[in-house]
Every structure is written in structure tokens, then in C-alpha cells.
Design a protein around this motif. Sequence first.
Motif, mmCIF file in Angstrom:
data_model
loop_
_atom_site.group_PDB
_atom_site.id
_atom_site.type_symbol
_atom_site.label_atom_id
_atom_site.label_comp_id
_atom_site.label_asym_id
_atom_site.label_seq_id
_atom_site.Cartn_x
_atom_site.Cartn_y
_atom_site.Cartn_z
ATOM 1 N N LYS A 1 0.935 5.692 -0.283
ATOM 2 C CA LYS A 1 0.195 6.946 -0.154
ATOM 3 C C LYS A 1 1.032 8.074 -0.754
ATOM 4 O O LYS A 1 2.174 8.300 -0.332
ATOM 5 C CB LYS A 1 -0.087 7.230 1.322
ATOM 6 C CG LYS A 1 -0.830 8.527 1.558
ATOM 7 C CD LYS A 1 -1.070 8.747 3.034
ATOM 8 C CE LYS A 1 -1.770 10.064 3.287
ATOM 9 N NZ LYS A 1 -1.940 10.321 4.723
ATOM 10 N N ALA B 1 4.707 7.523 0.995
ATOM 11 C CA ALA B 1 4.784 6.722 2.211
ATOM 12 C C ALA B 1 4.282 5.336 1.825
ATOM 13 O O ALA B 1 3.410 5.209 0.956
ATOM 14 C CB ALA B 1 3.912 7.312 3.322
ATOM 15 N N VAL B 2 4.848 4.300 2.433
ATOM 16 C CA VAL B 2 4.436 2.933 2.105
ATOM 17 C C VAL B 2 4.058 2.189 3.368
ATOM 18 O O VAL B 2 4.498 2.541 4.466
ATOM 19 C CB VAL B 2 5.534 2.134 1.358
ATOM 20 C CG1 VAL B 2 5.854 2.752 0.026
ATOM 21 C CG2 VAL B 2 6.773 1.977 2.208
ATOM 22 N N GLU B 3 3.244 1.180 3.181
ATOM 23 C CA GLU B 3 2.863 0.280 4.262
ATOM 24 C C GLU B 3 3.489 -1.079 3.937
ATOM 25 O O GLU B 3 2.947 -1.850 3.148
ATOM 26 C CB GLU B 3 1.340 0.183 4.338
ATOM 27 C CG GLU B 3 0.838 -0.592 5.528
ATOM 28 C CD GLU B 3 -0.676 -0.540 5.635
ATOM 29 O OE1 GLU B 3 -1.289 -1.605 5.834
ATOM 30 O OE2 GLU B 3 -1.252 0.571 5.509
ATOM 31 N N SER C 1 8.115 -2.361 9.120
ATOM 32 C CA SER C 1 6.715 -2.510 8.714
ATOM 33 C C SER C 1 5.776 -1.561 9.455
ATOM 34 O O SER C 1 4.652 -1.345 8.998
ATOM 35 C CB SER C 1 6.248 -3.956 8.897
ATOM 36 O OG SER C 1 6.277 -4.319 10.258
ATOM 37 N N ASP C 2 6.215 -0.969 10.557
ATOM 38 C CA ASP C 2 5.338 -0.044 11.276
ATOM 39 C C ASP C 2 5.646 1.425 10.980
ATOM 40 O O ASP C 2 5.028 2.318 11.540
ATOM 41 C CB ASP C 2 5.373 -0.318 12.787
ATOM 42 C CG ASP C 2 6.760 -0.204 13.390
ATOM 43 O OD1 ASP C 2 7.758 -0.083 12.647
ATOM 44 O OD2 ASP C 2 6.856 -0.260 14.632
ATOM 45 N N TYR C 3 6.574 1.708 10.067
ATOM 46 C CA TYR C 3 6.901 3.083 9.686
ATOM 47 C C TYR C 3 5.891 3.579 8.664
ATOM 48 O O TYR C 3 5.594 2.882 7.691
ATOM 49 C CB TYR C 3 8.319 3.160 9.114
ATOM 50 C CG TYR C 3 8.698 4.524 8.597
ATOM 51 C CD1 TYR C 3 8.866 5.595 9.471
ATOM 52 C CD2 TYR C 3 8.872 4.757 7.239
ATOM 53 C CE1 TYR C 3 9.211 6.857 9.012
ATOM 54 C CE2 TYR C 3 9.224 6.014 6.765
ATOM 55 C CZ TYR C 3 9.384 7.052 7.659
ATOM 56 O OH TYR C 3 9.720 8.308 7.190
ATOM 57 N N ARG C 4 5.375 4.772 8.863
ATOM 58 C CA ARG C 4 4.377 5.329 7.947
ATOM 59 C C ARG C 4 4.769 6.690 7.377
ATOM 60 O O ARG C 4 3.979 7.348 6.706
ATOM 61 C CB ARG C 4 3.009 5.462 8.639
ATOM 62 C CG ARG C 4 2.392 4.130 9.043
ATOM 63 C CD ARG C 4 2.066 3.280 7.821
ATOM 64 N NE ARG C 4 1.403 2.045 8.174
ATOM 65 C CZ ARG C 4 2.011 0.886 8.403
ATOM 66 N NH1 ARG C 4 3.325 0.805 8.321
ATOM 67 N NH2 ARG C 4 1.320 -0.182 8.712
ATOM 68 N N ARG D 1 0.847 -1.193 0.000
ATOM 69 C CA ARG D 1 0.000 0.000 0.000
ATOM 70 C C ARG D 1 0.876 1.234 0.000
ATOM 71 O O ARG D 1 1.857 1.302 0.730
ATOM 72 C CB ARG D 1 -0.923 -0.026 1.209
ATOM 73 C CG ARG D 1 -1.901 -1.197 1.157
ATOM 74 C CD ARG D 1 -2.766 -1.231 2.361
ATOM 75 N NE ARG D 1 -3.334 0.125 2.524
ATOM 76 C CZ ARG D 1 -4.435 0.404 3.177
ATOM 77 N NH1 ARG D 1 -5.125 -0.551 3.743
ATOM 78 N NH2 ARG D 1 -4.879 1.629 3.287
ATOM 79 N N GLU E 1 3.225 -6.663 7.158
ATOM 80 C CA GLU E 1 3.709 -7.224 8.410
ATOM 81 C C GLU E 1 4.477 -8.510 8.117
ATOM 82 O O GLU E 1 4.096 -9.291 7.245
ATOM 83 C CB GLU E 1 2.532 -7.525 9.335
ATOM 84 C CG GLU E 1 2.956 -7.897 10.734
ATOM 85 C CD GLU E 1 1.785 -8.029 11.681
ATOM 86 O OE1 GLU E 1 1.924 -8.777 12.649
ATOM 87 O OE2 GLU E 1 0.739 -7.384 11.435
#
Length: 148
Positions: free
Chosen positions: A10, A54-56, A88-91, A8, A59
Motif C-alpha cells: 500500500k 506498508a506491506v502485508e 506478518s501482522d504489522y501494517r 500486497r 502469513e
Amino acid sequence: MEESMVLRMKRLRPGAEPPQRQTAGSAGFDLKACMEEPVTLKPGDRSTFCTGWAVEIPEGCVGLVFCRSGLGAKHGVSLPNCVGVIDSDYRGELQVPLVNLSREPYTVAPGERIAQLVVAPVCLPVVEEVEELTQTARGEGGFGSTGK
């Protein structure tokens, strides 16, 4: 890895070009500089470039940002930290630090491919303190211990 994994993304800045794989066999997504004007890196200079995205990271995975081989081999421009780690938790916005290791100035143009993002699985073992480690044929042999 699952075939249906989704990365994902953004858009954070107008004009930001989406990261893309250039061929079906490409391991990484090319990241492009998102800026209004070219930036010249003099020999030895470092600068951080925004990508506008920004990427998701899924997990159980990590995003690894590598230098584009063409920039390094042809122009001496690389990442000062060698490999960037995107948890994986960086936005936040993906940003790419570059350093000019050559003897010539190098100009980064808006929209130029400056790095590549590889998404890979990550192992998260439980840490266990022990008195001894399992013995191997190499043992404690360090740099150069396995041959010339």
C-alpha cells in the motif's frame, strides 16, 4: 514456497517508489528513501528513513530488512540493528534506520536504494521446557569451539 505468493503493498506517500527486485535472481526487494530533500549523516549519526510503503507479509513468513551491501562496503552506512524484522501482522509504514559507521559524511538522496526486504518462511515451534537437552559432539562449546 508457493509460486503464486503475493506481497500486497500500500502506497502511503506521494512519490514513493515501489520496492523492486533488480534482477530475476535477486532475493530481496530494494527499499528506497521517500523524502523531499537529501539528508546527510555525519560520522556516527543515525536517522530513520521512510519508504512510503506498508506491506502485508504473507502469513507464515517474515520480512527481513537487510543493509544493501554496497552502502555498507563502499560507504560504511548500515542498519544499527543489523536486521529488521517485519512480522506478518504489522501494517504500518516500512521505515529503515541507518547509521554512518564511516569517518566521512554520507548524504542519502530522495529515491536512493537504502535497504532490501527479503521475505522468508518462518518456523513457529511449540516451546517445551525440559530437564536435559539431546547430547551432541559439540555440546556446550561456544565461540570458537569448532576450530580456528
